[in-house]
Design a protein around this motif. Structure first.
Motif, mmCIF file in Angstrom:
data_model
loop_
_atom_site.group_PDB
_atom_site.id
_atom_site.type_symbol
_atom_site.label_atom_id
_atom_site.label_comp_id
_atom_site.label_asym_id
_atom_site.label_seq_id
_atom_site.Cartn_x
_atom_site.Cartn_y
_atom_site.Cartn_z
ATOM 1 N N ALA A 195 49.457 13.265 96.397
ATOM 2 C CA ALA A 195 49.282 12.428 97.586
ATOM 3 C C ALA A 195 48.910 13.266 98.810
ATOM 4 C CB ALA A 195 50.559 11.637 97.852
ATOM 5 N N LEU A 196 49.590 14.388 99.013
ATOM 6 C CA LEU A 196 49.326 15.217 100.190
ATOM 7 C C LEU A 196 47.940 15.853 100.141
ATOM 8 C CD1 LEU A 196 52.770 17.032 100.651
ATOM 9 C CD2 LEU A 196 51.777 15.287 102.139
ATOM 10 N N LEU A 197 47.537 16.327 98.970
ATOM 11 C CA LEU A 197 46.233 16.970 98.866
ATOM 12 C C LEU A 197 45.109 15.940 99.018
ATOM 13 C CD1 LEU A 197 44.529 19.415 98.526
ATOM 14 C CD2 LEU A 197 44.975 19.384 96.063
ATOM 15 N N ALA A 198 45.294 14.769 98.433
ATOM 16 C CA ALA A 198 44.283 13.723 98.592
ATOM 17 C C ALA A 198 44.137 13.330 100.061
ATOM 18 C CB ALA A 198 44.649 12.500 97.746
ATOM 19 N N ALA A 199 45.261 13.199 100.767
ATOM 20 C CA ALA A 199 45.214 12.850 102.187
ATOM 21 C C ALA A 199 44.545 13.951 103.007
ATOM 22 C CB ALA A 199 46.624 12.586 102.702
ATOM 23 N N HIS A 200 44.844 15.199 102.661
ATOM 24 C CA HIS A 200 44.264 16.357 103.356
ATOM 25 C C HIS A 200 42.746 16.377 103.189
ATOM 26 C CE1 HIS A 200 43.776 20.461 104.764
ATOM 27 N NE2 HIS A 200 43.365 20.866 103.573
ATOM 28 N N LEU A 201 42.278 16.194 101.967
ATOM 29 C CA LEU A 201 40.835 16.203 101.712
ATOM 30 C C LEU A 201 40.146 15.010 102.351
ATOM 31 C CD1 LEU A 201 40.785 17.304 97.955
ATOM 32 C CD2 LEU A 201 40.274 18.708 99.962
ATOM 33 N N GLN A 202 40.788 13.851 102.297
ATOM 34 C CA GLN A 202 40.189 12.659 102.877
ATOM 35 C C GLN A 202 40.070 12.781 104.393
ATOM 36 O OE1 GLN A 202 38.954 9.804 101.095
ATOM 37 N NE2 GLN A 202 38.008 9.671 103.122
ATOM 38 N N LEU A 203 41.078 13.347 105.033
ATOM 39 C CA LEU A 203 41.037 13.537 106.478
ATOM 40 C C LEU A 203 39.922 14.507 106.859
ATOM 41 C CD1 LEU A 203 42.322 12.739 109.133
ATOM 42 C CD2 LEU A 203 44.008 14.563 108.818
#
Length: 217
Positions: A195-203
């Motif tokens: 979840a954190l990595l997906a959010a980081h990449l999406q941002l």
């Protein structure tokens, strides 16, 4: 800057790569091989090997009768590269966190410390250390092909990461995101890592969409 090394091609690759990331070699300008070889203190054979590797990495392109040049940043390419990273990287890091040993934990901590120690004005070094940290999180003996694909995507993403870090203070926000991601990875919490990595990449992609809006076809 002269290169004295047993692997001239490897050294040339690194030097030219940093010049591309820093903008010292501007987009769309032709690479003048004779002048560049003289500047680096090497012959044209290892230089051409390095340029070919850089083309394979996506940092250079070549055309008949034009030679090598740095392609312009492209909103379309950024979308494709980060969409692929979003498909592969969060799951790869989530899987890798379950098998990482103490040595890998220490390496990941060291990589984040190195990233945080980089001067904020050195965008090329920030991009390089950022890549090193992210790649350590996906290293896996069970999913080596996936890790290699993620590494390839990071090479393609380097110039966009460099662009993303241009606004003042943005790297500090990334530091916070990286720390939370590392904490989850060390705790072997795959759901949180994903979840954190997906959010980081999406941002990052959302920011790049705004920064590259003017380059869209």
């Amino acid at each position: 800057m002269s290169i004295v090394s047993r692997s001239l091609s490897d050294q040339a690759f690194e030097v030219i790569r940093e010049r591309i990331l820093s903008g010292e070699i501007p987009a769309l300008a032709p690479i003048r091989q004779e002048a560049l070889a003289e500047d680096l203190g090497i012959s044209k054979i290892p230089l051409r090997e390095a340029l070919t590797r850089l083309e394979q990495s996506g940092l250079l392109r070549s055309l008949p009768n034009r030679g090598f040049f740095v392609p312009a940043l492209s909103a379309l390419e950024a979308e494709e590269v980060f969409a692929l990273r979003l498909k592969l990287e969060p799951d790869a890091a989530a899987d890798a966190c379950l098998e990482a040993d103490d040595a890998q934990h220490a390496a990941a901590r060291a990589a984040l410390a190195a990233l945080e120690a980089v001067d904020g004005g050195d965008k090329a070094a920030l991009a390089t250390c950022n890549r090193g940290f992210h790649l350590l999180l996906v290293q896996s003996t069970r999913h080596q092909v996936t890790a290699q694909l993620v590494e390839r995507l990071h090479l393609l993403a380097d110039r966009y990461v460099h662009k993303h870090l241009e606004p003042e203070g943005r790297y500090r926000r990334a530091d916070d995101e990286h720390q939370r991601l590392l904490d989850a990875w060390l705790a072997r919490d795959p759901a949180l890592v994903r979840a954190l990595l997906a959010a980081h990449l999406q941002l990052t992609l959302d920011d790049l969409r705004l920064q590259l809006a003017s380059t869209a076809p």
